[in-house]
Design a protein around this motif. Sequence first.
Motif, PDB file in Angstrom:
ATOM      1  N   VAL A   1       8.420  -7.838 -54.159  1.00 63.71           N
ATOM      2  CA  VAL A   1       7.466  -7.361 -53.154  1.00 63.71           C
ATOM      3  C   VAL A   1       7.775  -7.913 -51.770  1.00 63.71           C
ATOM      4  N   LEU A   2       8.054  -9.204 -51.684  1.00 61.22           N
ATOM      5  CA  LEU A   2       8.313  -9.807 -50.372  1.00 61.22           C
ATOM      6  C   LEU A   2       9.548  -9.205 -49.713  1.00 61.22           C
ATOM      7  N   GLN A   3      10.595  -8.995 -50.511  1.00 61.50           N
ATOM      8  CA  GLN A   3      11.811  -8.402 -49.967  1.00 61.50           C
ATOM      9  C   GLN A   3      11.544  -6.983 -49.460  1.00 61.50           C
ATOM     10  N   GLU A   4      10.739  -6.228 -50.206  1.00 58.57           N
ATOM     11  CA  GLU A   4      10.418  -4.872 -49.768  1.00 58.57           C
ATOM     12  C   GLU A   4       9.607  -4.895 -48.477  1.00 58.57           C
ATOM     13  N   VAL A   5       8.625  -5.800 -48.396  1.00 57.39           N
ATOM     14  CA  VAL A   5       7.800  -5.899 -47.185  1.00 57.39           C
ATOM     15  C   VAL A   5       8.669  -6.228 -45.976  1.00 57.39           C
ATOM     16  N   LEU A   6       9.571  -7.203 -46.133  1.00 58.52           N
ATOM     17  CA  LEU A   6      10.453  -7.572 -45.026  1.00 58.52           C
ATOM     18  C   LEU A   6      11.311  -6.381 -44.604  1.00 58.52           C
TER      19      LEU A   6
ATOM     20  N   LEU B   1      10.712  -3.199 -44.947  1.00 60.21           N
ATOM     21  CA  LEU B   1       9.888  -2.196 -44.279  1.00 60.21           C
ATOM     22  C   LEU B   1       9.531  -2.617 -42.859  1.00 60.21           C
ATOM     23  N   ILE B   2       9.263  -3.906 -42.672  1.00 59.47           N
ATOM     24  CA  ILE B   2       8.955  -4.413 -41.331  1.00 59.47           C
ATOM     25  C   ILE B   2      10.148  -4.229 -40.405  1.00 59.47           C
TER      26      ILE B   2
ATOM     27  N   ALA C   1      11.329  -2.611 -55.996  1.00 58.31           N
ATOM     28  CA  ALA C   1      10.214  -2.742 -55.055  1.00 58.31           C
ATOM     29  C   ALA C   1       8.918  -3.163 -55.741  1.00 58.31           C
TER      30      ALA C   1
END
Length: 490
Positions: A264-269, A271-272, A260
């Motif tokens: 970062v982008l994968q984690e944000v997606l 979480l969304i 994470a």
Amino acid sequence: MGDATSAEQSRQIRLIVCLSVVLAVTAKLFIYSSDLLRDPDNWWQVKVGLDMLANRMIPVADTYSHTFAGQPWIAKEWLGQVLLASAYQTFGWSGVIAITVSAVSLMTFILTWYLSAAFKPVVTVAVAITVTFFASSVYSARPLIFSLPIIVLWTAVLFQTARERQPPPFWLLALITLWANLHGTFTFGFVIAAVAGLDFLARARLSQPRVLAQWIVFGLLCPLVTLINPYGIKAILATFTVASGNEAVAQISEWSPLNARTDVLQEVLLLIVVAALLLTRVRVRWTYAAFFIFTLHLFLAYSRFQYLWLLLVPIVLAPDIAQQFAALSLRSWMGEARDGLERIIAKHHRRIAGVIIGGWFAVCAGFLGFSTVSPGAQTSASGALAFARTQRLSGNVLNSYNFGGTLIFHGIKTYIDGRTDQLFLNGFMNATAIMATAAGKPVLQKTIEDHDITWALLEANDARIPFFNELSGWSKAYGDEFAVVYINGN
């Protein structure tokens, strides 16, 4: 009559939407085409294919390394390698890029078409663009790329069939046979078919015994038809060497779990998506939940398999989500009056489709005609290899992992390369990793003696460089921004 007209207009607009998304994705991939050759394995995948075309034989033993020469090794993705090699023979690296982009374009069309069967056009475009963007980490000139349209179509058709309580289309067996000759991920097809079969059983229970029997027969035939490949059962067994967690998994970044802090982008997606599921209280069937969890596990456990969750979960969940949220659904949109743009698209859809398809071919032709793309210096070690040729360096080389592909491509036997699914095991990878630690010098010395190493090709930041500076008889003979060469003067 009105419903028929609305359905026809819907299909026409869906087609244009899908083609437009494909053209946009294609243009983006060609603009950043060098990214598709960033993987060091791109080199050896093409070379193996070239050798098969030249020799008219498939390999059964390693001929590319000096450390594992003669050990059993199969090109289990032989057809994908031949396709890449054929493109290289015809158009060079630009051809390799073009066939890679074509595979992604086909995958994008299939993905968008099935999403558009559930979602209204604007939602379809948003989901398709998001998914194809986040899945781009696997867009590379490797045989995996040819499996992408297959796995999307396989998943979409099987789950749609289960949803409609129909028997599975047996023509899909030809598709998984092709898949088995293209890439080792075909074993995921077994899991997908099993979950789809369970979904049918959960819907129909035992009310359709004949159809259930067809699903069972289909499931039994899946592994059997994949034996139709040059290696038979060996192709299936080879896929489990990595799945069982061999020592290479811990050493290679694409097999590492989600981090994470860096992804970062994968984690944000992620979480969304989790937030959306919680806030909307969307309801999914237990079979869909099982599929979601299975692919999510792969997403978290292996960076390499994040694309499975990204590409397949939207296809599986889209119909249920659209049914529960009318504002997103195609059916709701079909009940609305068409605006001016939509009427124009529906009326002239053939011409518009022709223009878009013609534009796609024009973009491809322009790229093939004018591009001079080739793998970057980070993996090519072009300056160092030119130096090695000039100095006529010979004997066994010790190379950094990321230079294994270019060495194979240029006919130099490697110390290590990207074929770690079958080779460089039994403690070899662990010993190589130890060399890069503070305690690595004696391991390096022993490796040089055991494998009769006479020169080294290392990345400029290789942690073993200080040890080479201290070894008796070894000296730095060449260096640039990306690579250094050490030779043994003894």
